[in-house]
Design a protein around this motif. Structure first.
Motif, PDB file in Angstrom:
ATOM      1  N   SER A   1      65.533  59.190  86.787  1.00  0.00           N
ATOM      2  CA  SER A   1      65.220  60.111  85.696  1.00  0.00           C
ATOM      3  C   SER A   1      66.485  60.792  85.193  1.00  0.00           C
TER       4      SER A   1
ATOM      5  N   ASP B   1      62.094  64.990  77.210  1.00  0.00           N
ATOM      6  CA  ASP B   1      62.368  63.568  77.456  1.00  0.00           C
ATOM      7  C   ASP B   1      63.539  63.048  76.628  1.00  0.00           C
TER       8      ASP B   1
ATOM      9  N   ARG C   1      66.747  59.102  75.857  1.00  0.00           N
ATOM     10  CA  ARG C   1      65.830  57.994  75.619  1.00  0.00           C
ATOM     11  C   ARG C   1      66.019  56.853  76.609  1.00  0.00           C
TER      12      ARG C   1
ATOM     13  N   ILE D   1      63.981  57.094  79.895  1.00  0.00           N
ATOM     14  CA  ILE D   1      62.524  57.110  79.915  1.00  0.00           C
ATOM     15  C   ILE D   1      62.024  55.885  80.654  1.00  0.00           C
TER      16      ILE D   1
END
Length: 526
Positions: free
Chosen positions: A158, A189, A309, A312
């Motif tokens: 992450s 995110d 991005r 993700i």
């Protein structure tokens, strides 16, 4: 007032508990169905699931009124036999499990839901143009750790975990480290901070102004540290700030490039001017030539507007198809096999040991347990009915859209829900439930069942063209256009008319927006 007796005949539909459950299961997606099955397994001790070959009561005793299931349906596109002339295919893996009606207890309580139905469960009711050319800074993990953020993202690490690892090498006090950790955990995110340091401080110390000022100072310092980490642009509070952070890194690598300072000045202007590529207005506001502004816009479009991005987890967006369509043969007489995906069909059965013990011992609570047993059998039957209906609808869709499976989306024909409903003898609302959140794997990709339905557009020959095929044609025309002179909506409308398709300019604009294709002025190369 005269009294009398009269006889009146009327019809009404009673939504029994099993019918309500059948309708609810039909509209669930694969993920929601799995959760529903797990909940039922936890609540009902008579329901069991296993991965081995089904035994016992899984497919029901001989008294079951359902015909033997068929695993798949082959459609021969070369023959002339209509689909209506055959028995509809049945779903696989599950079947109703029920005991003879004589074993069902008589509850005598009208308030308790009855699962002793008659067996009928028929329902009668763009970020594409943005790139990633901004070079990644050296991380702070030391000289021995040359790890790229993209490689970490591929490993499903992450964004927060990646930033925490970098923060370990920073020499910070406990308070500064806590502030930095708080900001990292506050990122969305995309890698942006959605709250200002003032707002975060006010939330932590709503009644202490002195502590708020101290927290604002700590958060401001931590924010600068966060923005120095990789990926470049993380911790920004707006798109303009994110692009500016990346431009600063480019400026450090190429301090003599005159386009970079201009691009930074352009990011300080209203962002909608940059989105519209208003070259003249930007040139006037920034005091530079239009040629230089065009070069700066080209540089900005190569930056990454969403630094987080790449981190993700794409696995959560993977779609597991409910139906598999495979091609058999390569000639004009090719057939397509339609079958359920065995990975999504659960293997449910009634627990033999518990069911046998209930038959042998009748004592206190027997009727309540008998009702749970019947509930488990109806649940299995409704699951089987759900997949049976999905397979029947999918088979009818493949038969109707056979040109799509042979030639692609340009060959899609108009299709509405009522056509499939009339063919299968189901209600239109049932077809709508079946085609929502259910997916089919085809030789051209995986699509939702609703994708195969589209309205009709008139043609010069008096026939109809599917709106799905028209959208595919618009996408094809835009892909083949000149980037120096992109096609306008009016020009696309005229080109469609030349091919015999009546499509107004406003309809072209609607389809273009649905395809997430930018207007002609934004598609023009600078």
């Amino acid at each position: 007032m005269k009294q009398g007796l009269s006889l009146r005949v009327s019809q009404h539909l009673a939504l029994t508990p099993q019918l309500q459950q059948s309708i609810r299961l039909l509209q669930l997606s694969t993920l929601e169905l799995g959760q529903e099955i797990q909940q039922m397994l936890d609540d009902n001790p008579f329901l069991d699931i296993h991965a081995d070959d089904p035994v016992g009561e899984e497919f029901g005793p001989a008294q079951s009124d359902a015909p033997p299931p068929r695993e798949e349906s082959d459609i021969d596109f070369g023959g002339e036999a209509p689909l209506n002339g055959h028995e509809p295919p049945r779903a696989t893996q599950t079947e109703a499990a029920s005991e003879p009606a004589a074993d069902a207890p008589d509850y005598g309580d009208d308030t308790a839901p009855s699962w002793d139905g008659d067996g009928s469960t028929e329902t009668v009711a763009d970020d594409g143009e943005w790139g990633g050319d901004a070079p990644a800074k050296k991380n702070n993990l030391g000289d021995d750790s040359e790890v790229d953020a993209t490689d970490l993202a591929r490993g499903n690490e992450s964004l927060q975990s990646w930033l925490h690892r970098q923060a370990l090498s920073l020499r910070l006090s406990e308070e500064d480290r806590a502030a930095l950790r708080f900001l990292i955990e506050s990122l969305n995110d995309d890698g942006y901070l959605e709250e200002t340091p003032e707002a975060m401080a006010a939330g932590l110390a709503p009644h202490d102004l002195e502590q708020q000022e101290e927290l604002v100072h700590k958060f401001t310092m931590a924010m600068h540290l966060l923005q120095s980490l990789e990926p470049t642009g993380v911790g920004a509070r707006s798109l303009a700030e994110c692009l500016t952070l990346q431009l600063r890194v480019l400026q450090q690598a190429a301090p003599d490039d005159a386009v970079i300072p201009l691009a930074m000045r352009m990011c300080r202007q209203p962002i909608d001017l940059l989105a519209r590529r208003d070259v003249k207005r930007l040139a006037a506001l920034c005091g530079d030539s239009e040629a230089q502004v065009k070069l700066a816009i080209a540089m900005i479009t190569r930056l990454e507007p969403k630094p987080g991005r790449r981190f993700i987890d794409v696995e959560r967006n993977i779609i597991v198809p409910d139906v598999l369509v495979t091609k058999i043969g390569r000639t004009a007489q090719a057939r397509f096999r339609v079958q359920l995906n065995p990975d999504v069909v659960p293997r449910l059965r009634v627990h033999d040991v518990y069911a046998g013990a209930l038959k042998a011992h009748k004592g206190e609570g027997h009727q309540a347990l008998q009702q749970r047993l019947q509930e488990a059998r109806w649940f299995i039957k409704n699951i089987q009915q759900r997949f049976d209906t999905i397979l029947r609808v999918s088979t009818a869709i493949v038969e109707r859209q056979k040109n799509f499976f042979s030639h692609g989306e340009l060959a899609m024909r108009p299709l509405v829900l009522r056509e499939i409903a009339d063919e299968l003898g189901l209600h239109e609302s049932t077809i709508s439930r079946v085609t929502t959140a259910k997916y089919m794997s085809t030789p051209f990709g995986t699509f939702e069942l609703k994708y195969f339905f589209g309205s009709a557009l008139g043609t010069e020959t008096g026939g109809n063209a599917s709106s799905t095929a028209v959208r595919a044609l618009i996408k094809q025309l835009v892909a083949a256009e000149s980037t120096k002179k992109p096609l306008s909506d009016s020009q696309i409308s005229e080109m469609l008319k030349e091919q015999g398709i009546e499509c107004a300019r406003r309809t072209v604009a609607k389809y273009r927006e649905a395809l997430r294709i930018a207007p002609a002025n934004l598609r023009k190369a600078l």
